[in-house]
Motif scaffolding. Structure first.
Motif, short mmCIF file in Angstrom:
data_model
loop_
_atom_site.label_atom_id
_atom_site.label_comp_id
_atom_site.label_asym_id
_atom_site.label_seq_id
_atom_site.Cartn_x
_atom_site.Cartn_y
_atom_site.Cartn_z
N ARG A 30 0.85 -1.18 0.00
CA ARG A 30 0.00 0.00 0.00
C ARG A 30 0.89 1.24 0.00
NH1 ARG A 30 -5.16 -0.06 3.82
NH2 ARG A 30 -5.49 -1.83 2.43
N TYR A 46 0.62 5.39 0.84
CA TYR A 46 -0.18 6.47 1.41
C TYR A 46 0.40 7.81 0.97
CZ TYR A 46 -1.95 2.86 4.59
OH TYR A 46 -2.52 1.73 5.13
N ALA A 47 -0.46 8.81 0.82
CA ALA A 47 0.00 10.12 0.37
C ALA A 47 0.96 10.75 1.37
CB ALA A 47 -1.19 11.04 0.13
N GLN A 66 2.24 10.36 5.97
CA GLN A 66 2.14 9.54 7.18
C GLN A 66 0.78 9.64 7.83
OE1 GLN A 66 5.28 9.61 10.45
NE2 GLN A 66 3.54 10.57 11.48
N ASN A 67 0.17 10.81 7.82
CA ASN A 67 -1.11 10.99 8.48
C ASN A 67 -2.17 10.02 7.95
OD1 ASN A 67 -2.94 12.57 10.25
ND2 ASN A 67 -3.90 13.14 8.32
N SER A 68 -2.11 9.71 6.66
CA SER A 68 -3.08 8.78 6.08
C SER A 68 -2.89 7.36 6.58
CB SER A 68 -2.96 8.81 4.55
OG SER A 68 -3.16 10.10 4.03
N ALA A 69 -1.66 7.04 7.01
CA ALA A 69 -1.35 5.69 7.49
C ALA A 69 -1.38 5.59 9.01
CB ALA A 69 0.02 5.26 6.98
N GLU A 94 -3.53 5.49 11.55
CA GLU A 94 -4.35 4.51 12.28
C GLU A 94 -3.79 3.10 12.12
OE1 GLU A 94 -9.01 2.97 12.45
OE2 GLU A 94 -8.49 4.80 11.36
N GLU A 95 -3.36 2.77 10.92
CA GLU A 95 -2.83 1.43 10.69
C GLU A 95 -1.48 1.24 11.39
OE1 GLU A 95 -2.14 -1.77 7.09
OE2 GLU A 95 -2.76 0.28 6.62
N GLU A 140 5.86 14.18 5.71
CA GLU A 140 5.18 14.78 4.57
C GLU A 140 5.35 13.96 3.30
OE1 GLU A 140 7.34 18.43 4.71
OE2 GLU A 140 5.79 19.46 5.86
N THR A 149 4.22 7.51 2.02
CA THR A 149 4.60 6.47 2.96
C THR A 149 4.26 5.11 2.37
OG1 THR A 149 4.25 7.94 4.85
CG2 THR A 149 4.22 5.57 5.29
#
Length: 283
Positions: A116, A118-119, A121-124, A126-127, A250, A253
């Motif tokens: 996967r 992610y755009a 770190q914030n998008s990842a 929770e995981e 930023e 990820t």
């Protein structure tokens, strides 16, 4: 009717779940079938049709009265559930689309480690936090680490044991040496004063010492210009990049899973160990 009897499609994220991957490693087909029921909404009859078994046999496997041991049956299950190649490797099967050229090379697409992107770190987040709560080993390669583990509201700090004698978690953290030329260069790249960046590293180290009673935590200072930002939890890692003008969180990820033949997980882990070998331990 023919379409209804074809292979079963599980969502991509289902194959990435830690419990599904553990079932594959253990060759626990009963658990795999139960996950198929849960995540694909498939009945026992539907599973039976997809993998070339009777409904009664599927029921026996699900309820632990029969085990799968033959390679050809594993292959039928993998094909019937449309397992991605990474899942097939965990089960001990060859890639479904592996190609060899003259015996000297192979198609890297047949060994998918990057599961996967992610755009940022914030998008990842929770995981990453979910993986950290279940992990036995946590490795972090960062610059100052405040946003990852150094502050009370950082990404990972709340995921760590808080009581003395907590779970047996091993944490290793690599931070940029505050007295190095590399830190001076990095400060200039992001438009921050050297004193502020160095102070952030020292604050992170002080906050890490507070965790010493609740888990096995160690920290080192490295002196090379940071390129990669790495978070590894057991067999999963999240990797992003540092560059002039942006911080690691930023960056895009990449979620990378350990596979039997993949070079990326092994390469990044080898890099982490090599940096430790040349670093100064502070905790």
């Amino acid at each position: 009717m023919a379409a209804a009897l074809g292979p079963i499609e599980l969502p991509d994220w289902a194959w990435e779940r830690a419990d599904v991957r553990q079932a594959l490693r253990a060759r626990d087909m009963g658990a795999v079938f139960r996950f198929t029921q849960q995540y694909a909404g498939a009945s026992q009859s539907r599973i039976a049709a997809a993998v070339g078994m009777t409904q009664a046999r599927v029921n026996e496997i699900i309820n632990g009265r029969r085990e799968v041991s033959r390679l050809d049956v594993y292959e039928r299950i993998a094909d019937g559930l449309r397992m991605p190649d990474d899942a097939r490797h965990l089960l001990g099967l060859a890639s479904s689309r592996e190609k060899r050229f003259g015996g000297a090379a192979f198609d890297l697409a047949a060994f998918p480690e990057v599961v996967r992107v992610y755009a940022a770190q914030n998008s990842a987040a929770e995981e990453i936090q979910q993986q950290a709560r279940e992990a036995q080993e946590l490795d972090i390669l960062a610059v100052r680490g405040l946003g990852l583990i150094g502050l009370n509201d950082s990404l990972l700090r709340a995921c760590l044991p808080r009581e003395q004698g907590g779970k047996g978690l091993r944490v290793r953290v690599l931070l940029l040496d505050p007295d190095s030329d590399a830190l001076n260069q990095r400060a200039a790249e992001i438009g921050e004063s050297t004193d502020a960046l160095a102070g952030g590293v020292r604050l992170a180290e002080a906050r890490l010492r507070e965790l010493a009673d609740s888990c096995d935590i160690r920290a080192w200072r490295y002196r090379m210009l940071p390129t990669w930002r790495l978070i590894r939890m057991d067999s999963t890692m999240f990797v992003s990049a540092f560059d002039a003008g942006w911080e690691g969180h930023e960056s895009a990820t990449y979620k990378i899973m350990e596979t039997p033949h993949g070079p990326f997980f092994r390469g990044f882990r080898r890099m982490f160990e090599a940096i430790i070998d040349g670093a100064q331990r502070t905790i």
